[in-house]
Design an enzyme around this catalytic site. Structure first.
Site, PDB file in Angstrom:
ATOM      1  N   ASP A  11     -40.278  -5.626  69.472  1.00  0.00           N
ATOM      2  CA  ASP A  11     -40.117  -5.022  70.804  1.00  0.00           C
ATOM      3  C   ASP A  11     -39.029  -3.958  70.769  1.00  0.00           C
ATOM      4  OD1 ASP A  11     -41.859  -7.109  72.263  1.00  0.00           O
ATOM      5  OD2 ASP A  11     -40.412  -8.303  71.148  1.00  0.00           O
ATOM      6  N   HIS A  33     -40.000 -12.739  73.878  1.00  0.00           N
ATOM      7  CA  HIS A  33     -40.997 -11.880  73.235  1.00  0.00           C
ATOM      8  C   HIS A  33     -42.320 -12.080  73.973  1.00  0.00           C
ATOM      9  CE1 HIS A  33     -43.672  -9.877  70.543  1.00  0.00           C
ATOM     10  NE2 HIS A  33     -44.349 -10.988  70.356  1.00  0.00           N
TER      11      HIS A  33
END
Ligand code: NAX
Length: 327
Positions: free
Chosen positions: A161, A189
């Site tokens: 990410d 996440h």
């Protein structure tokens, strides 16, 4: 020359495994002077074990000078024996129509078993990275199943990410991705993660100042980073693998070898910083030195950021409440 270290990788015959093992063996994770022994774990299923044999044949055929040994296992008690690093990639991600309870039950079984095995046989300093989804909660389960190991040694992968956010910011500003500093991603996440470039700089100049467009942040940047995994599945027909493996390499390399003061993002058990309840496996900005990570402290959390952090935290505490009965 250095003594070899032991690196365990689960899900070793999967797509991330295929993009990961060759880079570990070539020294990209722990350094070009660090020999490694790979301890690979797959499910006992004949097809998976055969696929693992094929991957091992290819590893042998690379004749990597740093690859000091390769083991194939179907039992975590053997795969994690004396391991210094453990990359837990294999899991059961949520499939179409899969109930939450089913997802948590299956992963609960995998990660309690693996946590207990790490607790019993791994190096007392083992560094654990959980990649398999739901990564934060799987890391939490493993940590809670390994009471004799330091909780801080269990981490979850938020680095993909982070890297996705960096790449979007480089494209938006027209600057080099390597020059972006002080970026972070808070939380889980999952699409609720909060990619935060309020403190980010490029060549010392504020990225927020360069972009100067809060609508772009909220309506383009955050959804693009949050839904990037789905966009890759839609385009490729398969989930991200090479970029996920790359992020795993980045995470472990930075943790082991240090970041020279640079911020990176790691999912780590909270110590209470920024009001996150203790032990929640949460994405934080960290710096690494001497094999330890340290949370970047003292950042101002404005109202919008607090709202985003609360949302991703709520998702994580719900997930973790859903597995409490297993622990
Ligand atoms: P694959 O399905 O290609 O490979 C997974 C492998 O794990 C399979 O070979 C399977 O046999 C093995 N496995 C399953 N249970 C196991 C167990 N208990 N012990 C050992 N091996 C086991 O999936 P792949 O594309 O490699 O993805 C692996 C995991 O990473 C998935 O859970 C996926 O959702 C997750 N991801 C996490 C990301 C992150 O940023 N944290 C991003 C990429 C990826 O989606």
């Amino acid at each position: 020359s250095k003594k070899p270290v032991r690196v365990a990788v689960t899900g070793a015959a999967g797509q991330i495994g295929y993009a990961l093992l060759f880079r570990i063996a070539s020294g990209e994770m722990l350094g070009k002077d660090q020999p490694v022994i790979l301890q690979l774990l797959e499910i006992p299923d004949e097809k998976a074990q055969n696929a693992l044999k094929g991957v091992i044949m290819e590893l042998e055929d690379c004749a990597f000078p740093l690859l000091a040994g390769i083991e194939a296992h179907s039992d975590p008690m053997q795969a994690f024996k004396d391991t210094d690093y453990a990359l837990l990639v294999g899991s059961r991600p949520r499939g179409p129509g899969m109930e939450r309870a089913e997802l948590l039950a299956i992963n609960g079984a995998i990660f309690t078993t693996q946590g207990k095995a790490l607790n019993a046989v791994a190096s007392r300093n083992v560094k654990v990275l959980v990649v398999g989804n739901p990564a934060n909660t799987n890391a939490y389960i493993a940590m809670k199943s390994a009471p004799d190991l330091p909780a801080k040694n269990f981490t979850a992968m938020l680095r993909l990410d982070h890297n996705r956010a960096a790449s979007q910011l480089a494209a938006k500003t027209g600057k080099a991705v390597a020059d972006i500093e002080k970026l972070t991603v808070w939380g889980n996440h999952s699409p609720t993660m909060y990619a935060d470039y309020r403190f980010a700089t490029i060549g010392g100049a504020s990225v927020k100042g360069m972009i100067n467009d809060e609508t772009w942040n909220r309506e383009t940047f955050l959804p693009t980073v949050g839904k990037r995994g789905a966009a890759i599945i839609a385009a490729r027909g398969l989930s991200s693998a090479a970029s996920a493996a790359n992020a795993a390499i980045d995470h472990m390399r930075d943790w082991a070898l240090g970041t020279n003061g640079k911020w990176v993002t790691m999912g780590i058990p909270s110590d209470g910083s920024y009001g996150i309840p203790k032990e929640v496996m949460f994405g934080y900005p960290v710096t690494c030195e001497g094999g330890e990570y340290k949370i970047v402290q003292g950042l101002e959390i404005d109202a919008f950021s607090q709202e985003c952090i609360n949302k991703t935290l709520k998702e994580l505490t719900d997930e973790q409440d859903g597995v409490k009965h297993l622990l």
